[in-house]
Every structure is written in structure tokens, then in C-alpha cells.
Design a protein around this motif. Structure first.
Motif, PDB file in Angstrom:
ATOM      1  N   UNK A 300       0.824  -1.205   0.000  1.00  0.00           N
ATOM      2  CA  UNK A 300       0.000   0.000   0.000  1.00  0.00           C
ATOM      3  C   UNK A 300       0.865   1.265   0.000  1.00  0.00           C
ATOM      4  N   UNK A 301       1.961   1.248   0.783  1.00  0.00           N
ATOM      5  CA  UNK A 301       2.825   2.422   0.899  1.00  0.00           C
ATOM      6  C   UNK A 301       3.504   2.762  -0.423  1.00  0.00           C
ATOM      7  N   UNK A 302       3.665   1.763  -1.292  1.00  0.00           N
ATOM      8  CA  UNK A 302       4.300   1.997  -2.586  1.00  0.00           C
ATOM      9  C   UNK A 302       3.484   2.960  -3.448  1.00  0.00           C
ATOM     10  N   UNK A 303       2.144   2.942  -3.261  1.00  0.00           N
ATOM     11  CA  UNK A 303       1.268   3.737  -4.123  1.00  0.00           C
ATOM     12  C   UNK A 303       0.657   4.954  -3.423  1.00  0.00           C
ATOM     13  N   UNK A 304       0.772   5.022  -2.101  1.00  0.00           N
ATOM     14  CA  UNK A 304       0.133   6.094  -1.340  1.00  0.00           C
ATOM     15  C   UNK A 304       1.009   7.339  -1.278  1.00  0.00           C
ATOM     16  N   UNK A 305       0.362   8.489  -1.142  1.00  0.00           N
ATOM     17  CA  UNK A 305       1.056   9.756  -0.907  1.00  0.00           C
ATOM     18  C   UNK A 305       0.259  10.553   0.113  1.00  0.00           C
ATOM     19  N   UNK A 306       0.836  11.661   0.578  1.00  0.00           N
ATOM     20  CA  UNK A 306       0.121  12.564   1.479  1.00  0.00           C
ATOM     21  C   UNK A 306      -0.219  11.934   2.814  1.00  0.00           C
TER      22      UNK A 306
END
Length: 395
Positions: A300-306
């Protein structure tokens, strides 16, 4: 190597006394780690080069860990511990005022010797004085105090860095380690000094190789090594790249301080609980849950921002908390006390080797994909692989 003998010790000293030192090491290391990667980024101007530097630094610590048994053959553990606490206090103080990059690097490598040895000595002392307490309970207490210290560390580090500069936080770590040295003096522990023997490099390397082979021939030690390697790989990537990614996502150092501080709360809540849970249900279930959940959140962290990314950075600390008190019990439960000083140096390299391999992999994927967030693909693979090793029935 036989278990070390103690000539005298304060009657109030027990395994808990050494576990309580976690308050000092957690506080000092938490302050240091909160700004360490940012200082390296100031020096090298590239997150990929930071990863390469950390890898080279960790190669050095890896070698120190391998030679630890030879150091303990020459000097008593008490004398070595006195020395490394003072070394860390002195070097961290000087790192505050190091202006030239090469001065900082020399001091950094010097503290690497002390950090490696102190990280080995505290668990060995806990084991020596564990009596009927048990290492699971002592580990839980040690990590509880580590996390109490680490809870306040990021905010202290950010406050000092904001008031002065990033390197100013290192001086606070120096003061804390000096306080730990002062406390250790009151333990009143005396060991007989060992007769220093001339060192034959050829025989030393031969003994080192034989000791390493003997360790991996012990039943269950390869599995213990791989699992500890996996745990510290996740930790290495998290410590190195979370601060960088928080800043790259446009947040300031105040937000970073809160992310690091909130991430300590799961460890505080679960430290004592996991000690009891490990005794009741065993180690494997918690390691599987920890590695597995970390792998999912890494994807999930690979695609998440902010803000969603910040939430993941805090939430996956629950995964780490499930494993923290149990990740090294495969070693302590699988060896005799008379073997632990001899083999712990080899086993402990499983905490140094990830700092070599993980940053290199991180630097490679950053260069390949052009984004720092790609490093979480590495932690996802590590988590899945570790779960697979745990689910394979040991022989």
C-alpha cells in the motif's frame, strides 16, 4: 567458551537492571535516528547515495560483530561495556561540532564499533543475570523501556534541530549515554581481567571461520538467523527512508516528529503484552502476523502519498511491535547459556547485514524506478519471504 564468572555484583542487580538500560539506549538512539538520514542527505544530496553510504557503514559493523567473540576472549564484558558507553558519549558530542564531511564519517564509523558491541552486550548481560526470570520476560521489559525512551526522542530531536540544526541533536544523545555509563557504575559489577594474549591474525581468522561454521551447524540457528535478518531488514528500511519520504511528500520536520512519536505507541502498548503472549502461545504466530501485515502495508505504501501514507507509516508499527519482543528468542531458546557469548557475535550480524543489503537494494530500486517510494517493494518481498520460512516446519 564457558559462561562468564562475576567476582562481585551489587545485590540488587538482576536481569531487569540491564533491561532498564533500554530507557537510555532507546532515548539516545531515537534522537540520533530521527535526524541521522537527514544529516546524511545534507552531506550527499541524494537518497540513493545515502543508501549506499549506510550499506558501507553496515559492512563495517558486520565485521565488528564477527570479531566480537575475539574481543570478549581478550577483555571482560564489563570492561568492554564501560568503554563503549564512554566512546558513544564522546563521539556523539564531537559529531555535533564536526564541520567537514570526512570528520563526521570518521566519528560515525567509530560509534559503529561501540553501537555494535553495546547492542550485543546488553542481551548477554540480561541472559547472564536472568536466573528464573526468563529471556522472554526480560526482552519484553527491555523493549518496553526502549520504546518509552524512543517515544519522546523524535520530538526532542526535532525541537533541538529546529532551534539549532540537525547535528545539534547528537549532543543530546551524548549526554544520555554518559548518564547510562554513570548508572552502570552503580551496578558494582566486577569481573576478573583476562590475560591479553598476542594476536595471530591467521589463527584469529581461522577461529572466526570455525566459530561461524559451528554456529550454523547448531539445530535451528540458520532459521533463527534468517528471521532476525528479516526483522532488521524491515527496520533498516523504515528508519532510513521514512524521514526522507515524509520530507519529500512536502511535510515539515514537525510532522516528521509526530509520525515518529505516534509510531512508538504500539510498541509501548504491546511490549509487556507480547512477552506474556510469547510464553503462552509461542513465538511463531506473532512473527507470522508481524511479517505478513508489514508486507501488506508495504504494498500500500508503494502507491500512497500525502496523509494516507503518514497513516501507513504509523500503522505498520503495530507489525513491528508484534515481533519486537520475540524476534531473537529463536536464538536464546535454542542455545545453552554456555554457548551464547561464543555464538552471539555471529548471530548478531543478522542485525548488521540487513543494513548492508537493504540500503543497496533500496538504492537500486530508486535508481530503477526513479522514486524513493519504490523501496517499499523490497520490504514487501522481505515480509513474504520471512513468512514462508516461518511456515516451513523446522528439522
Amino acid at each position: 567458551m564457558a559462561q562468564d564468572k562475576y567476582i562481585s555484583v551489587n545485590k540488587n542487580v538482576s536481569g531487569f537492571s540491564f533491561a532498564n538500560l533500554g530507557l537510555f539506549t532507546g532515548f539516545a538512539d531515537g534522537i540520533y535516528n530521527a535526524v541521522y538520514s537527514l544529516v546524511l542527505l545534507e552531506i550527499f544530496r541524494s537518497s540513493a547515495i545515502v543508501g549506499v553510504y549506510v550499506a558501507l557503514y553496515s559492512v563495517f559493523c558486520f565485521v565488528v560483530g564477527l570479531f566480537a567473540n575475539e574481543i570478549f576472549r581478550q577483555f571482560s564484558k564489563v570492561r568492554v561495556f564501560y568503554f563503549v558507553l564512554l566512546m558513544m558519549a564522546a563521539c556523539y558530542a564531537m559529531m555535533r561540532f564536526s564541520i567537514l564531511p570526512r570528520t563526521f564519517i570518521i566519528l560515525d564509523y567509530t560509534t559503529g564499533v561501540a553501537i555494535t558491541l553495546s547492542g550485543m552486550l546488553i542481551p548477554l548481560f540480561m541472559s547472564d543475570f536472568s536466573k528464573n526470570i526468563g529471556m522472554a520476560r526480560l526482552n519484553a521489559r527491555y523493549h518496553l523501556w526502549l520504546n518509552v525512551g524512543a517515544l519522546f526522542a523524535p520530538m526532542v530531536a526535532v525541537f533541538i534541530a529546529g532551534l539549532f540544526d540537525n547535528r545539534a541533536a547528537f549532543f543530546a544523545s551524548a549526554v544520555i549515554y554518559f548518564a547510562a555509563w554513570w548508572l552502570f557504575k552503580f551496578f558494582g559489577i566486577v569481573q576478573q581481567d583476562k590475560k591479553i594474549k598476542p594476536v595471530n591474525p591467521r589463527k584469529t581468522f581461522r577461529a572466526l571461520w570455525k566459530n561461524t561454521l559451528a554456529f550454523f551447524r547448531l539445530p535451528g540457528m540458520l532459521r533463527a538467523y534468517v528471521i532476525n535478518f528479516g526483522y532488521y531488514s524491515l527496520r533498516a528500511m523504515r528508519v532510513l527512508y521514512v524521514p526522507i519520504l515524509v520530507i519529500e511528500n512536502g511535510f515539515d520536520k514537525g510532522v516528521l516528529g509526530w509520525v515518529l512519536t505516534l509510531g512508538i505507541i504500539p510498541y509501548l502498548l504491546l511490549s509487556e503484552v507480547m512477552g506474556r503472549a510469547a510464553r503462552r502461545f509461542g513465538k511463531t504466530i506473532w512473527l507470522v502476523l508481524g511479517f505478513g501485515s508489514f508486507a501488506v502495508m508495504s504494498v500500500l505504501a508503494t502507491f500512497m502519498t500525502g496523509v494516507p501514507l503518514l497513516i501507513i507509516f504509523v500503522a505498520w508499527q503495530i507489525s513491528g511491535a508484534l515481533m519486537e519482543s520475540v524476534h531473537d528468542l529463536l536464538f536464546f531458546d535454542g542455545t545453552k547459556k554456555t554457548q551464547q557469548t561464543k555464538f552471539y557475535g555471529v548471530f548478531r550480524t543478522s542485525s548488521n547485514l540487513p543494513n548492508v543489503i537493504a540500503p543497496i537494494l533500496g538504492a537500486a530500486v530508486i535508481a530503477l524506478f526513479g522514486t524513493t517510494a519504490a523501496v517499499w517493494g523490497v520490504t514487501a518481498v522481505v515480509g513474504v519471504f520471512s513468512v514462508a520460512i516461518l511456515l516451513v516446519r523446522p528439522r
